[in-house]
Design a protein around this motif. Structure first.
Motif, short mmCIF file in Angstrom:
data_model
loop_
_atom_site.label_atom_id
_atom_site.label_comp_id
_atom_site.label_asym_id
_atom_site.label_seq_id
_atom_site.Cartn_x
_atom_site.Cartn_y
_atom_site.Cartn_z
N GLU A 80 75.24 24.03 48.43
CA GLU A 80 76.50 23.69 49.08
C GLU A 80 76.19 22.79 50.27
OE1 GLU A 80 79.69 22.71 50.10
OE2 GLU A 80 80.17 24.45 48.81
N CYS A 81 76.82 21.62 50.34
CA CYS A 81 76.51 20.65 51.38
C CYS A 81 77.51 20.66 52.53
CB CYS A 81 76.42 19.25 50.78
SG CYS A 81 75.10 19.06 49.55
N LEU A 82 78.56 21.47 52.44
CA LEU A 82 79.54 21.55 53.52
C LEU A 82 79.36 22.84 54.30
CD1 LEU A 82 82.83 20.27 51.83
CD2 LEU A 82 81.00 18.97 52.93
N MET A 83 79.76 22.81 55.56
CA MET A 83 79.70 23.99 56.42
C MET A 83 80.72 25.02 55.95
SD MET A 83 79.47 21.92 60.03
CE MET A 83 79.12 23.34 61.04
N GLU A 84 80.35 26.28 56.01
CA GLU A 84 81.24 27.36 55.59
C GLU A 84 82.26 27.66 56.68
OE1 GLU A 84 79.07 30.76 54.40
OE2 GLU A 84 77.84 29.70 52.91
N GLY A 85 83.48 27.91 56.26
CA GLY A 85 84.51 28.35 57.18
C GLY A 85 85.10 27.28 58.06
N VAL A 86 84.77 26.01 57.82
CA VAL A 86 85.29 24.91 58.63
C VAL A 86 86.33 24.16 57.80
CG1 VAL A 86 84.76 22.83 59.93
CG2 VAL A 86 83.11 24.71 59.85
N GLU A 87 87.58 24.24 58.20
CA GLU A 87 88.66 23.59 57.47
C GLU A 87 89.24 22.47 58.33
OE1 GLU A 87 91.53 26.36 56.11
OE2 GLU A 87 90.14 27.42 54.78
N ILE A 88 88.95 21.24 57.96
CA ILE A 88 89.51 20.08 58.64
C ILE A 88 90.12 19.17 57.60
CG2 ILE A 88 87.90 20.17 60.58
CD1 ILE A 88 86.31 17.94 59.20
N PRO A 89 91.14 18.38 57.95
CA PRO A 89 91.74 17.48 56.98
C PRO A 89 90.72 16.44 56.50
CG PRO A 89 93.13 17.71 58.93
CD PRO A 89 91.81 18.32 59.26
N ALA A 90 90.70 16.22 55.20
CA ALA A 90 89.79 15.21 54.65
C ALA A 90 90.29 13.80 54.94
CB ALA A 90 89.64 15.41 53.14
N PHE A 91 91.58 13.66 55.22
CA PHE A 91 92.19 12.36 55.52
C PHE A 91 93.11 12.54 56.72
CE2 PHE A 91 91.85 13.23 50.98
CZ PHE A 91 90.97 12.25 50.56
N SER A 92 93.31 11.48 57.49
CA SER A 92 94.27 11.54 58.59
C SER A 92 94.70 10.13 58.97
CB SER A 92 93.70 12.27 59.80
OG SER A 92 92.62 11.56 60.36
N ILE A 93 95.82 10.03 59.68
CA ILE A 93 96.29 8.76 60.22
C ILE A 93 96.49 8.93 61.71
CG2 ILE A 93 97.32 7.86 58.10
CD1 ILE A 93 99.98 8.91 58.97
N THR A 94 96.31 7.85 62.46
CA THR A 94 96.41 7.90 63.92
C THR A 94 97.32 6.79 64.41
OG1 THR A 94 94.18 8.82 64.14
CG2 THR A 94 95.10 7.75 66.08
N GLN A 95 98.17 7.13 65.36
CA GLN A 95 99.00 6.15 66.05
C GLN A 95 98.71 6.23 67.54
OE1 GLN A 95 102.92 7.46 64.77
NE2 GLN A 95 103.00 5.88 63.19
N LYS A 96 98.72 5.09 68.23
CA LYS A 96 98.47 5.08 69.67
C LYS A 96 99.54 5.83 70.43
CE LYS A 96 95.75 0.84 69.58
NZ LYS A 96 95.64 -0.58 70.01
N MET A 97 100.70 5.94 69.83
CA MET A 97 101.79 6.78 70.33
C MET A 97 102.74 7.00 69.16
SD MET A 97 104.20 4.12 72.48
CE MET A 97 105.53 5.30 72.52
#
Length: 302
Positions: A80-97
């Motif tokens: 397994e190459c991912l850390m266990e128990g860490v749930e973060i979005p695989a994708f995201s979008i960012t706006q300056k505001m």
């Protein structure tokens, strides 16, 4: 032993999304922003609970229907190459505001990121929805025996029950972020973690991509109180230790404000517990404190 390499390629088709700035961020560990207002994607209705398996001869990547990465398995070794128990979005979008009028009225006018909250697969495409905002990302998969490629083809802006809306700008799009397990070596030029057995590589194939990798085992915020710089910090997903490259007489550690924890004296570096929320008072200026945390290490962390 011959090292096996897992390669994930990331691309960006600029000509098909002229309304957005051509910036892509690729990171290992990022933020988890938990916000909700409306149903953000049609995926919520028909695909909830269905994991997505993306695999080739070398690896198997599993994405949850909630947009998080569940597993990255190296098939030959079963690792397994991912850390266990860490749930973060695989994708995201960012706006300056926030640019959407409804969001702008309810939230501060500062940079905000919207993590993926839904994802499903249609033929060779992933359809990704995002929390709070009404964007959908269409990502094309290119699966070969040597690598798996991800290409952002277009963004669609619509409300689930109304239809298409007037587009608002995007400032960044995170095409793929994975909580990859730490290994003995890290190469920042190629964004690869490796040891004697396995190498995991997120490789950008477009000159407009911005590549980054961060460690987010510990989250911290700095503030000023009584002319001293303080940091409140905690471990994101468990217990561990944080080593700061500073003599212990330059800081004081507190379990709670007013409840000091003794530290060994005359140490060239200071190792402190990282778990629940704690406080550090520094006899250093702002920039020195920021630099310390940038150079901090995590000995003995899980």
């Amino acid at each position: 032993m011959k090292r096996k390499i897992i390669v994930l390629l990331l691309g960006f088709i600029i000509r098909e999304i002229p309304a957005y700035q051509s910036v892509v961020v690729i990171r290992y560990l990022l933020l988890g922003l938990v916000l909700s207002m409306w149903s953000c994607s049609y995926a919520d209705q028909n695909h909830k609970g269905t994991d997505i398996i993306i695999e080739n001869a070398a690896m198997r990547l599993v994405l949850g229907s909630d947009g998080t990465a569940r597993n990255l398995i190296h098939k030959a070794s079963g690792q397994e190459c991912l850390m266990e128990g860490v749930e973060i979005p695989a994708f995201s979008i960012t706006q300056k505001m926030p640019y959407d009028n409804e969001i702008k009225l309810a939230y501060p006018a500062k940079q905000v990121s919207y993590g993926a909250d839904t994802v499903y697969k249609e033929d060779d495409h992933l359809i990704v929805g995002f929390e709070l905002t009404d964007y959908e990302a269409i990502i094309r998969l290119n699966i070969t025996n040597d690598y798996i490629g991800f290409t952002l083809e277009k963004m669609v802006y619509r409300m689930a029950r109304i239809g298409n809306k007037l587009k608002t700008p995007l400032d960044e799009f995170t095409l793929l972020q994975l909580p990859v397990k730490d290994r003995s070596h890290f190469g920042d030029w190629l964004n690869v973690l490796w040891d004697e057995d396995v190498a995991v590589n997120l490789l950008a194939t477009d000159p407009c991509c911005r590549i980054d990798a961060e460690s987010k085992e510990v989250r911290a915020f700095i503030f000023e109180h009584n002319h001293k710089h303080w940091v409140v910090y905690w471990h994101v997903y468990g217990e561990g230790k944080l080593e700061l490259p500073v003599q212990s007489d330059k800081l004081s550690l507190f379990e709670e404000l007013g409840q000091e924890i003794p530290l060994p004296l005359n140490q060239e570096s200071t190792v402190i517990p990282a778990g629940k929320r704690r406080y550090i008072q520094f006899d250093l200026n702002y920039n020195e404190v920021i630099d310390l945390f940038a150079r901090g290490a995590f000995p003995g962390s899980p």
